[in-house]
Design a protein around this motif. Structure first.
Motif, PDB file in Angstrom:
ATOM      1  N   VAL A   1       0.889  -1.142  -0.114  1.00  0.00           N
ATOM      2  CA  VAL A   1      -0.002   0.036  -0.094  1.00  0.00           C
ATOM      3  C   VAL A   1       1.023   1.060   0.047  1.00  0.00           C
ATOM      4  O   VAL A   1       1.738   1.485   0.933  1.00  0.00           O
ATOM      5  N   PRO A   2       0.842   2.139  -1.027  1.00  0.00           N
ATOM      6  CA  PRO A   2       1.533   3.345  -1.067  1.00  0.00           C
ATOM      7  C   PRO A   2       1.673   4.152   0.356  1.00  0.00           C
ATOM      8  O   PRO A   2       0.519   4.211   0.663  1.00  0.00           O
ATOM      9  N   ASP A   3       2.461   4.899   0.667  1.00  0.00           N
ATOM     10  CA  ASP A   3       2.426   5.634   1.708  1.00  0.00           C
ATOM     11  C   ASP A   3       1.452   6.759   1.823  1.00  0.00           C
ATOM     12  O   ASP A   3       0.802   7.175   2.490  1.00  0.00           O
ATOM     13  N   ASP A   4       1.396   7.162   0.257  1.00  0.00           N
ATOM     14  CA  ASP A   4       0.247   8.313   0.049  1.00  0.00           C
ATOM     15  C   ASP A   4      -1.144   7.823  -0.206  1.00  0.00           C
ATOM     16  O   ASP A   4      -1.904   8.532  -0.791  1.00  0.00           O
TER      17      ASP A   4
ATOM     18  N   GLU B   1     -11.972  -1.402  17.524  1.00  0.00           N
ATOM     19  CA  GLU B   1     -11.221  -1.856  16.767  1.00  0.00           C
ATOM     20  C   GLU B   1     -10.158  -0.955  16.340  1.00  0.00           C
ATOM     21  O   GLU B   1      -8.835  -0.670  16.517  1.00  0.00           O
ATOM     22  N   TRP B   2     -10.671   0.291  15.738  1.00  0.00           N
ATOM     23  CA  TRP B   2     -10.029   1.485  15.378  1.00  0.00           C
ATOM     24  C   TRP B   2      -9.451   2.241  16.465  1.00  0.00           C
ATOM     25  O   TRP B   2      -8.254   2.464  16.432  1.00  0.00           O
ATOM     26  N   GLN B   3      -9.986   2.256  17.632  1.00  0.00           N
ATOM     27  CA  GLN B   3      -9.374   2.897  18.810  1.00  0.00           C
ATOM     28  C   GLN B   3      -8.227   2.154  19.322  1.00  0.00           C
ATOM     29  O   GLN B   3      -7.096   2.905  19.826  1.00  0.00           O
ATOM     30  N   ALA B   4      -8.179   0.953  19.409  1.00  0.00           N
ATOM     31  CA  ALA B   4      -7.123  -0.011  19.654  1.00  0.00           C
ATOM     32  C   ALA B   4      -5.775   0.127  18.886  1.00  0.00           C
ATOM     33  O   ALA B   4      -4.723   0.400  19.309  1.00  0.00           O
ATOM     34  N   GLY B   5      -5.974   0.293  17.596  1.00  0.00           N
ATOM     35  CA  GLY B   5      -4.808   0.526  16.558  1.00  0.00           C
ATOM     36  C   GLY B   5      -5.222   0.469  15.067  1.00  0.00           C
ATOM     37  O   GLY B   5      -5.972   0.042  14.610  1.00  0.00           O
ATOM     38  N   HIS B   6      -4.660   1.597  14.584  1.00  0.00           N
ATOM     39  CA  HIS B   6      -4.864   1.812  12.993  1.00  0.00           C
ATOM     40  C   HIS B   6      -3.752   2.578  12.417  1.00  0.00           C
ATOM     41  O   HIS B   6      -2.820   2.965  12.981  1.00  0.00           O
ATOM     42  N   ALA B   7      -3.907   2.511  11.074  1.00  0.00           N
ATOM     43  CA  ALA B   7      -2.821   3.267  10.312  1.00  0.00           C
ATOM     44  C   ALA B   7      -2.797   4.677  10.672  1.00  0.00           C
ATOM     45  O   ALA B   7      -4.141   5.305  10.531  1.00  0.00           O
ATOM     46  N   PRO B   8      -1.693   5.490  10.635  1.00  0.00           N
ATOM     47  CA  PRO B   8      -1.944   6.844  11.104  1.00  0.00           C
ATOM     48  C   PRO B   8      -2.670   7.959  10.187  1.00  0.00           C
ATOM     49  O   PRO B   8      -3.311   8.719  10.658  1.00  0.00           O
TER      50      PRO B   8
ATOM     51  N   ASP C   1      -7.041   5.660  -6.603  1.00  0.00           N
ATOM     52  CA  ASP C   1      -7.213   4.387  -6.149  1.00  0.00           C
ATOM     53  C   ASP C   1      -7.529   4.457  -4.375  1.00  0.00           C
ATOM     54  O   ASP C   1      -7.038   5.413  -3.786  1.00  0.00           O
ATOM     55  N   VAL C   2      -8.235   3.455  -3.924  1.00  0.00           N
ATOM     56  CA  VAL C   2      -8.806   3.607  -2.741  1.00  0.00           C
ATOM     57  C   VAL C   2      -8.244   1.978  -2.163  1.00  0.00           C
ATOM     58  O   VAL C   2      -8.701   1.183  -2.832  1.00  0.00           O
ATOM     59  N   TYR C   3      -7.536   1.914  -1.019  1.00  0.00           N
ATOM     60  CA  TYR C   3      -7.069   0.615  -0.344  1.00  0.00           C
ATOM     61  C   TYR C   3      -8.012   0.448   0.843  1.00  0.00           C
ATOM     62  O   TYR C   3      -8.218   1.322   1.765  1.00  0.00           O
TER      63      TYR C   3
ATOM     64  N   GLY D   1       5.108  -4.653   9.688  1.00  0.00           N
ATOM     65  CA  GLY D   1       5.832  -3.660  10.284  1.00  0.00           C
ATOM     66  C   GLY D   1       5.350  -2.310   9.997  1.00  0.00           C
ATOM     67  O   GLY D   1       6.222  -1.382  10.187  1.00  0.00           O
ATOM     68  N   ARG D   2       4.276  -2.024   9.212  1.00  0.00           N
ATOM     69  CA  ARG D   2       3.514  -0.849   8.934  1.00  0.00           C
ATOM     70  C   ARG D   2       3.225   0.200  10.286  1.00  0.00           C
ATOM     71  O   ARG D   2       2.796  -0.626  11.168  1.00  0.00           O
ATOM     72  N   PRO D   3       3.408   1.421  10.167  1.00  0.00           N
ATOM     73  CA  PRO D   3       3.111   2.024  11.286  1.00  0.00           C
ATOM     74  C   PRO D   3       1.608   2.136  11.758  1.00  0.00           C
ATOM     75  O   PRO D   3       0.630   1.843  10.920  1.00  0.00           O
ATOM     76  N   MET D   4       1.467   2.105  13.116  1.00  0.00           N
ATOM     77  CA  MET D   4       0.091   2.180  13.896  1.00  0.00           C
ATOM     78  C   MET D   4       0.347   3.242  14.903  1.00  0.00           C
ATOM     79  O   MET D   4       1.153   3.529  15.261  1.00  0.00           O
ATOM     80  N   VAL D   5      -0.831   3.650  15.153  1.00  0.00           N
ATOM     81  CA  VAL D   5      -1.386   4.456  16.150  1.00  0.00           C
ATOM     82  C   VAL D   5      -2.494   4.032  17.050  1.00  0.00           C
ATOM     83  O   VAL D   5      -3.218   2.960  16.395  1.00  0.00           O
ATOM     84  N   SER D   6      -2.616   4.418  18.169  1.00  0.00           N
ATOM     85  CA  SER D   6      -3.794   4.209  19.034  1.00  0.00           C
ATOM     86  C   SER D   6      -4.679   5.569  19.367  1.00  0.00           C
ATOM     87  O   SER D   6      -3.879   6.383  19.510  1.00  0.00           O
TER      88      SER D   6
END
Length: 112
Positions: free
Chosen positions: A16-19, A30-37, A59-61, A98-103
């Motif tokens: 998945v492209p960074d942009d 589920e979203w609150q626990a962890g998601h892509a930034p 494009d939408v992923y 290993g893609r970035p995640m935030v909560s």
């Protein structure tokens, strides 16, 4: 993965492209626990009412926890003229790649 998912456009989480426009269709907990930034959160149950928030000129992923809900969204969007791809393996694959995640809670993010 079932046969339905195999016929949909899909992409590995690592590809998945960074942009890229990443649409997360999981539930709020589920979203609150962890998601892509930079993901946009619209739960699957709200997609019908909020589809205008998803661009149809790029494009939408689409991602969920493991890939089933996002496959439903991809099928519906593509049938309506969008160009979407299912993120194979969902947030489990995202985390494993290993893609970035935030909560949203301030704790370490995890896939719920």
């Amino acid at each position: 993965m079932n046969l339905f998912n195999n016929r949909l456009p899909s992409v590995a989480a690592s590809a998945v492209p960074d942009d890229g426009f990443l649409l997360d269709v999981r539930e709020n907990d589920e979203w609150q626990a962890g998601h892509a930034p930079d993901a946009v959160h619209i739960p699957l149950s709200e997609l019908n009412d909020r589809a205008r928030e998803v661009p149809n000129d790029r494009d939408v992923y689409v991602i969920c926890r493991a890939g089933s809900r996002s496959a439903q969204a991809v099928a519906a969007f593509n049938n309506a003229g969008w160009k979407t791809s299912n993120v194979d393996g969902g947030m489990h694959a995202w985390e494993a790649a290993g893609r970035p995640m935030v909560s949203e809670s301030g704790t370490d993010p995890f896939v719920a």
